[in-house]
Motif scaffolding. Structure first.
Motif, mmCIF file in Angstrom:
data_model
loop_
_atom_site.group_PDB
_atom_site.id
_atom_site.type_symbol
_atom_site.label_atom_id
_atom_site.label_comp_id
_atom_site.label_asym_id
_atom_site.label_seq_id
_atom_site.Cartn_x
_atom_site.Cartn_y
_atom_site.Cartn_z
ATOM 1 N N THR A 2 0.857 -1.191 0.000
ATOM 2 C CA THR A 2 0.000 0.000 0.000
ATOM 3 C C THR A 2 0.887 1.233 0.000
ATOM 4 N N TYR A 3 0.333 2.347 -0.409
ATOM 5 C CA TYR A 3 1.072 3.600 -0.456
ATOM 6 C C TYR A 3 0.423 4.609 0.468
ATOM 7 N N GLN A 4 1.211 5.179 1.345
ATOM 8 C CA GLN A 4 0.735 6.224 2.249
ATOM 9 C C GLN A 4 1.353 7.540 1.802
ATOM 10 N N ALA A 5 0.536 8.451 1.291
ATOM 11 C CA ALA A 5 1.031 9.744 0.816
ATOM 12 C C ALA A 5 1.613 10.546 1.968
ATOM 13 N N PRO A 6 2.698 11.277 1.716
ATOM 14 C CA PRO A 6 3.275 12.101 2.782
ATOM 15 C C PRO A 6 2.298 13.196 3.205
ATOM 16 N N THR A 7 2.352 13.535 4.482
ATOM 17 C CA THR A 7 1.440 14.550 4.989
ATOM 18 C C THR A 7 2.147 15.871 5.264
#
Length: 157
Positions: free
Chosen positions: A101-106
């Protein structure tokens, strides 16, 4: 002049070694061997790892037995080229490291732009222009790092 000498040397080598096929991965170092092979009617195969067929590969693509490419859509490929999508070779260690899965930077996005001599000035300008277009939609800060020649330039947007 150097390319012509390279083609002559490649022809001598190919005549002596008698390969069944010559495979080119693009770039100017591949030009002499590919030109020599095609002029001697030796089958050639090209592998293009980018989404756009490079200049040298474009020269030989129409006469190549196969143009193997890393992406399903290959831009700037001449008509009549026999295109086969095979993907780009990856070691098992790389495949295993790909997250499912990919977690976009915040917070901050850091971009490192690398490229050859032809792209070292163009890519940063294009990226900055594109980032500016998305800026209203993007709440996070972006930092762009570019190594255009011998000095490193950093620009924050």
């Amino acid at each position: 002049m150097q390319l012509a000498a390279g083609v002559r040397a490649a022809k001598l080598f190919i005549r002596e070694w008698q390969p069944d096929v010559v495979i080119g991965f693009g770039g100017y170092p591949a030009f002499p061997a590919m030109r020599a092979a095609q002029s001697l009617n030796i089958p050639t195969i090209i592998h293009e790892q980018n989404a756009v067929l490079g200049r040298v590969n474009r020269v030989f693509a129409a006469k190549a037995l196969h143009v193997a490419c890393g992406f399903a859509d290959l831009a700037k490929c001449p008509k009549g080229a026999n295109i086969t999508t095979i993907g780009n070779p990856l070691r098992q260690q790389i495949i295993d490291a790909i997250p499912t899965t990919y977690q976009a930077p915040t917070d901050r996005i850091n971009l490192l732009i690398v490229g050859g001599a032809l792209g070292r000035k163009l890519f940063p300008k294009l990226c900055l222009r594109r980032l500016h277009c998305y800026r209203p939609k993007c709440e996070r800060s972006c930092t762009l790092f570019n190594r255009p020649a011998q000095n490193t330039k950093t620009r924050q947007k």
